[in-house]
Write a protein that holds these residues in place. Structure first.
Motif, PDB file in Angstrom:
ATOM      1  N   SER A 312      -2.819 -31.811 -19.024  1.00 51.19           N
ATOM      2  CA  SER A 312      -2.920 -32.391 -20.424  1.00 51.19           C
ATOM      3  C   SER A 312      -4.033 -31.612 -21.032  1.00 51.19           C
ATOM      4  O   SER A 312      -4.066 -31.017 -22.098  1.00 51.19           O
ATOM      5  CB  SER A 312      -2.874 -33.901 -20.336  1.00 51.19           C
ATOM      6  OG  SER A 312      -2.767 -34.019 -21.643  1.00 51.19           O
ATOM      7  N   ALA A 313      -5.259 -31.853 -20.313  1.00 56.05           N
ATOM      8  CA  ALA A 313      -6.833 -31.741 -20.920  1.00 56.05           C
ATOM      9  C   ALA A 313      -6.553 -30.192 -21.201  1.00 56.05           C
ATOM     10  O   ALA A 313      -7.153 -29.565 -22.003  1.00 56.05           O
ATOM     11  CB  ALA A 313      -7.765 -32.062 -20.178  1.00 56.05           C
ATOM     12  N   TRP A 314      -5.890 -29.191 -20.010  1.00 52.04           N
ATOM     13  CA  TRP A 314      -6.098 -27.703 -20.187  1.00 52.04           C
ATOM     14  C   TRP A 314      -5.343 -27.627 -21.214  1.00 52.04           C
ATOM     15  O   TRP A 314      -5.801 -26.428 -22.111  1.00 52.04           O
ATOM     16  CB  TRP A 314      -5.516 -27.186 -18.838  1.00 52.04           C
ATOM     17  CG  TRP A 314      -5.674 -25.803 -18.417  1.00 52.04           C
ATOM     18  CD1 TRP A 314      -4.972 -24.867 -19.064  1.00 52.04           C
ATOM     19  CD2 TRP A 314      -6.839 -25.224 -17.825  1.00 52.04           C
ATOM     20  NE1 TRP A 314      -5.263 -23.584 -18.685  1.00 52.04           N
ATOM     21  CE2 TRP A 314      -6.543 -23.810 -17.870  1.00 52.04           C
ATOM     22  CE3 TRP A 314      -8.080 -25.566 -17.224  1.00 52.04           C
ATOM     23  CZ2 TRP A 314      -7.402 -22.784 -17.431  1.00 52.04           C
ATOM     24  CZ3 TRP A 314      -8.939 -24.698 -16.877  1.00 52.04           C
ATOM     25  CH2 TRP A 314      -8.601 -23.370 -16.678  1.00 52.04           C
ATOM     26  N   ILE A 315      -4.116 -27.707 -21.373  1.00 50.19           N
ATOM     27  CA  ILE A 315      -3.366 -27.597 -22.612  1.00 50.19           C
ATOM     28  C   ILE A 315      -3.996 -27.659 -24.059  1.00 50.19           C
ATOM     29  O   ILE A 315      -3.808 -26.839 -24.825  1.00 50.19           O
ATOM     30  CB  ILE A 315      -1.869 -28.230 -22.366  1.00 50.19           C
ATOM     31  CG1 ILE A 315      -1.056 -27.825 -21.338  1.00 50.19           C
ATOM     32  CG2 ILE A 315      -1.240 -28.328 -23.636  1.00 50.19           C
ATOM     33  CD1 ILE A 315       0.292 -28.372 -21.000  1.00 50.19           C
ATOM     34  N   SER A 316      -4.498 -28.927 -24.046  1.00 53.31           N
ATOM     35  CA  SER A 316      -5.359 -29.041 -25.239  1.00 53.31           C
ATOM     36  C   SER A 316      -6.401 -28.319 -25.494  1.00 53.31           C
ATOM     37  O   SER A 316      -6.622 -28.101 -26.749  1.00 53.31           O
ATOM     38  CB  SER A 316      -5.603 -30.731 -25.079  1.00 53.31           C
ATOM     39  OG  SER A 316      -6.308 -31.287 -26.285  1.00 53.31           O
ATOM     40  N   GLY A 317      -7.120 -27.867 -24.582  1.00 52.74           N
ATOM     41  CA  GLY A 317      -8.137 -26.897 -24.697  1.00 52.74           C
ATOM     42  C   GLY A 317      -7.633 -25.674 -25.325  1.00 52.74           C
ATOM     43  O   GLY A 317      -8.099 -24.714 -26.177  1.00 52.74           O
ATOM     44  N   LEU A 318      -6.537 -25.098 -24.643  1.00 51.03           N
ATOM     45  CA  LEU A 318      -5.969 -23.933 -24.922  1.00 51.03           C
ATOM     46  C   LEU A 318      -5.342 -23.927 -26.268  1.00 51.03           C
ATOM     47  O   LEU A 318      -5.462 -23.104 -27.144  1.00 51.03           O
ATOM     48  CB  LEU A 318      -4.804 -23.493 -24.086  1.00 51.03           C
ATOM     49  CG  LEU A 318      -5.027 -23.227 -22.684  1.00 51.03           C
ATOM     50  CD1 LEU A 318      -3.666 -22.870 -21.979  1.00 51.03           C
ATOM     51  CD2 LEU A 318      -5.768 -21.849 -22.589  1.00 51.03           C
ATOM     52  N   ILE A 392      -9.689 -19.612 -19.031  1.00 50.56           N
ATOM     53  CA  ILE A 392     -10.210 -20.452 -18.443  1.00 50.56           C
ATOM     54  C   ILE A 392     -11.322 -21.126 -19.405  1.00 50.56           C
ATOM     55  O   ILE A 392     -11.612 -22.493 -19.341  1.00 50.56           O
ATOM     56  CB  ILE A 392     -11.105 -19.667 -17.319  1.00 50.56           C
ATOM     57  CG1 ILE A 392     -10.250 -19.211 -16.431  1.00 50.56           C
ATOM     58  CG2 ILE A 392     -12.419 -20.510 -16.723  1.00 50.56           C
ATOM     59  CD1 ILE A 392     -10.731 -18.195 -15.698  1.00 50.56           C
ATOM     60  N   LEU A 393     -12.105 -20.481 -20.281  1.00 46.77           N
ATOM     61  CA  LEU A 393     -13.144 -21.198 -20.756  1.00 46.77           C
ATOM     62  C   LEU A 393     -12.542 -22.348 -22.180  1.00 46.77           C
ATOM     63  O   LEU A 393     -13.209 -23.307 -22.139  1.00 46.77           O
ATOM     64  CB  LEU A 393     -13.761 -20.162 -21.834  1.00 46.77           C
ATOM     65  CG  LEU A 393     -14.722 -19.178 -21.308  1.00 46.77           C
ATOM     66  CD1 LEU A 393     -15.506 -18.321 -22.062  1.00 46.77           C
ATOM     67  CD2 LEU A 393     -16.051 -20.045 -20.361  1.00 46.77           C
ATOM     68  N   SER A 394     -11.317 -22.121 -22.540  1.00 45.18           N
ATOM     69  CA  SER A 394     -10.541 -23.018 -23.301  1.00 45.18           C
ATOM     70  C   SER A 394     -10.183 -24.240 -22.746  1.00 45.18           C
ATOM     71  O   SER A 394     -10.441 -25.308 -23.033  1.00 45.18           O
ATOM     72  CB  SER A 394      -9.390 -22.264 -24.251  1.00 45.18           C
ATOM     73  OG  SER A 394      -9.988 -21.378 -24.924  1.00 45.18           O
ATOM     74  N   GLY A 395      -9.310 -23.818 -21.508  1.00 39.95           N
ATOM     75  CA  GLY A 395      -9.189 -24.908 -20.726  1.00 39.95           C
ATOM     76  C   GLY A 395     -10.200 -25.694 -20.165  1.00 39.95           C
ATOM     77  O   GLY A 395     -10.075 -26.867 -20.132  1.00 39.95           O
ATOM     78  N   LEU A 396     -11.434 -25.086 -19.677  1.00 38.97           N
ATOM     79  CA  LEU A 396     -12.350 -26.009 -19.230  1.00 38.97           C
ATOM     80  C   LEU A 396     -12.925 -26.740 -20.278  1.00 38.97           C
ATOM     81  O   LEU A 396     -13.302 -28.034 -19.920  1.00 38.97           O
ATOM     82  CB  LEU A 396     -13.424 -24.969 -18.724  1.00 38.97           C
ATOM     83  CG  LEU A 396     -14.669 -25.812 -17.810  1.00 38.97           C
ATOM     84  CD1 LEU A 396     -14.216 -26.604 -16.773  1.00 38.97           C
ATOM     85  CD2 LEU A 396     -15.625 -24.756 -17.462  1.00 38.97           C
ATOM     86  N   HIS A 397     -13.138 -26.415 -21.396  1.00 40.90           N
ATOM     87  CA  HIS A 397     -13.556 -27.155 -22.628  1.00 40.90           C
ATOM     88  C   HIS A 397     -12.549 -28.576 -22.860  1.00 40.90           C
ATOM     89  O   HIS A 397     -13.199 -29.354 -23.224  1.00 40.90           O
ATOM     90  CB  HIS A 397     -13.528 -26.404 -23.807  1.00 40.90           C
ATOM     91  CG  HIS A 397     -13.998 -27.225 -24.833  1.00 40.90           C
ATOM     92  ND1 HIS A 397     -13.496 -27.604 -26.136  1.00 40.90           N
ATOM     93  CD2 HIS A 397     -15.535 -27.526 -25.172  1.00 40.90           C
ATOM     94  CE1 HIS A 397     -14.342 -28.253 -26.744  1.00 40.90           C
ATOM     95  NE2 HIS A 397     -15.539 -28.195 -26.363  1.00 40.90           N
ATOM     96  N   GLY A 398     -11.428 -28.200 -22.795  1.00 39.96           N
ATOM     97  CA  GLY A 398     -10.381 -29.211 -22.887  1.00 39.96           C
ATOM     98  C   GLY A 398     -10.533 -30.366 -21.660  1.00 39.96           C
ATOM     99  O   GLY A 398     -10.571 -31.564 -21.901  1.00 39.96           O
ATOM    100  N   ILE A 399     -10.931 -29.925 -20.279  1.00 44.07           N
ATOM    101  CA  ILE A 399     -11.421 -30.877 -19.194  1.00 44.07           C
ATOM    102  C   ILE A 399     -12.498 -31.409 -19.720  1.00 44.07           C
ATOM    103  O   ILE A 399     -12.534 -32.842 -19.341  1.00 44.07           O
ATOM    104  CB  ILE A 399     -10.993 -29.997 -17.956  1.00 44.07           C
ATOM    105  CG1 ILE A 399      -9.684 -29.609 -17.757  1.00 44.07           C
ATOM    106  CG2 ILE A 399     -11.666 -31.053 -16.762  1.00 44.07           C
ATOM    107  CD1 ILE A 399      -9.572 -28.752 -16.558  1.00 44.07           C
ATOM    108  N   THR A 400     -13.599 -30.823 -19.751  1.00 41.44           N
ATOM    109  CA  THR A 400     -14.757 -31.195 -19.924  1.00 41.44           C
ATOM    110  C   THR A 400     -14.956 -32.399 -21.260  1.00 41.44           C
ATOM    111  O   THR A 400     -15.648 -33.425 -20.979  1.00 41.44           O
ATOM    112  CB  THR A 400     -15.980 -30.359 -19.925  1.00 41.44           C
ATOM    113  OG1 THR A 400     -15.625 -29.532 -21.130  1.00 41.44           O
ATOM    114  CG2 THR A 400     -16.037 -29.588 -18.701  1.00 41.44           C
TER     115      THR A 400
END
Length: 476
Positions: A312-318, A392-400
């Protein structure tokens, strides 16, 4: 030779595995390799480099080899778009100085279509051995490292569409040698519009076999070979792997296809939307998932089938950075002509459950270790190192940031959903104003990528189109 390589600068600085390099020499001798194409991906994912004879390999493994720094400063037309003779500090590299190419022995592969020759990918560094922050494999490696620092790894799948045409006129007259050159005249290799039909595959099999066997001989693990939607359009898919391996495979495959087709009298094109009657757009769908360091897929849902927190967080970051990411996933003026409704290409920022019209297609099933998200926004012109880094950068931002995905779209072309950029210019503006990318990449890298793409955009705006000529020439 082994001792010479071990005593060389590259081994001394920890930039090369001397034993692996020596093994390449033994293999080259055993397989009768006469020349090795030492290549690297430029800012656009196009392979450039020099060809060395066998006798020059020891020196390359010992000290590296040099190439002009302007190779990182050119747009798609091969114009240098930075002021390399300026003393104002506007160029990341000045004076047409040198780069250092460091061979990567693990990528050594004989070329099936040129049996006397092999290819080897190289790292690109400054001549003092320092990293170049805006060199695209470096951007990807840094993104991979940032994800690893959080205890996670990305797994990426390669699925690429392209077209193959017969040459009618290769456009080799002197007047055609412009920057960029006049496009050749072509015709199709089949009539197309017979998606995944057996008879179309059988007719194309001789050529597709050449491409498949060559890819496999170079260590590119092909999973499927498919007749795509449009005339003369094909698709290859490959086993999923870590991001750097997948990016390496993408640039090698694109080059391999173009070279083999050229030798067979064809022209292969990965252009997003060719200006040819009935031609269909070419997409590059990026399949992606995230695992922990033990390899457990963090996108695989529980029994209820709902998105995991990581997915969910990864999708949100993308989604949050979709517009700014387009400079990497859709890097050409032409690519934005692909964003049209009801054409199995995205037009809106959103996700859906197994929905081929959505930008993000969630393919997650309880108990399925291959659960993943497919980003359908990218096209086949993307620099894979840059495109995967931005995922990766977008998905990681969603996670963090502990983001949660919005509700899925049932109609992926719902006009209430945010629109993807309609032009390269809009994508550049979104990227330039992205604080996340500025922080993740650094101001120098953000400015470098922006300047490269603005040069392309401004040349496009300055060109008088056929539409303008037809619209105004006789009207006024």
């Amino acid at each position: 030779m082994r001792a010479q390589i071990a005593a060389g600068r590259l081994a001394g600085d920890g930039l090369i595995d001397a034993s692996a390099a020596a093994d390449v020499l033994d293999r080259a001798d055993a397989e009768g390799i006469e020349t090795v194409r030492m290549v690297f991906a430029d800012a656009h994912g196009i392979l450039r480099g020099k060809t060395l004879t066998r006798r020059a390999l020891v020196g390359a493994f010992s000290s590296g080899l040099r190439a002009p720094s302007t190779l990182l400063l050119k747009d798609i037309s091969h114009r240098t778009v930075f002021p390399i003779w300026s003393d104002t500090g506007d160029a990341p590299m000045t004076g047409a100085s040198d780069l250092l190419l460091v061979p990567r022995p693990e990528t050594f592969a004989p070329l099936p279509h040129a049996p006397h020759s092999a290819m080897m990918l190289c790292r690109v560094l400054r001549t003092d051995g320092a990293e170049i922050p805006f060199e695209t494999p470096t951007i990807l490696q840094r993104a991979v490292d940032r994800l690893a620092d959080k205890g996670m790894r990305a797994v990426m799948g390669l699925e690429v569409e392209f077209q193959v045409f017969e040459l009618v006129d290769a456009a080799r007259d002197h007047a055609d040698a412009t920057m960029p050159p006049r496009p050749p005249l072509t015709r199709g290799v089949n009539q197309g519009w017979q998606y995944l039909t057996e008879t179309r595959y059988d007719a194309a099999e001789p050529l597709l076999d050449k491409l498949r066997r060559a890819a496999e001989a170079m260590g590119l693990p092909v999973l499927s070979v498919e007749i795509e939607m449009g005339p003369s359009q094909f698709e290859f898919t490959f086993e999923a792997a870590d991001p750097m391996t997948t990016a390496d495979r993408a640039v090698l495959f694109r080059t391999l296809v173009k070279e083999i087709c050229a030798r067979e009298g064809y022209l292969a094109s990965f252009m997003a939307k060719p200006r040819l009657e009935n031609a269909v757009a070419n997409g590059w769908h990026i399949h992606q998932s995230v695992t922990d360091l033990a390899g457990r897929n963090l996108f695989t849902p529980e029994q209820d089938g709902a998105l995991t927190g990581t997915a969910s967080a990864w999708i949100s970051g993308l989604l949050a950075h979709a517009r700014a990411s387009c400079i990497a996933t859709t890097p050409t003026v032409n690519g934005y002509k692909r964003f049209t409704p009801f054409q199995l290409a995205p037009a809106r920022v959103g996700w859906g459950w197994d929905n081929r019209g959505a930008m993000l297609r969630a393919l997650v099933v309880s108990g399925d270790a291959a659960s993943r998200v497919e980003n359908r926004v990218a096209d086949s012109t993307a620099n894979p190192y840059l495109a995967l880094a931005f995922q990766i950068l977008s998905g990681l931002h969603g996670i963090t940031s502990e983001l949660q995905a919005p509700l899925p779209l049932v109609n992926p072309y719902d006009e209430t959903a945010g629109a993807l950029p309609q032009t390269l210019g809009a994508a550049i503006e979104a990227f330039e104003t992205s604080s996340m990318y500025r922080a993740a990449l650094g101001l120098e890298t953000q400015g470098y990528l922006s300047r490269l793409k603005r040069a392309e955009w401004e040349r496009y705006l300055a060109t008088v189109s056929e539409w303008e000529q037809a619209e105004y020439f006789t009207a006024f």
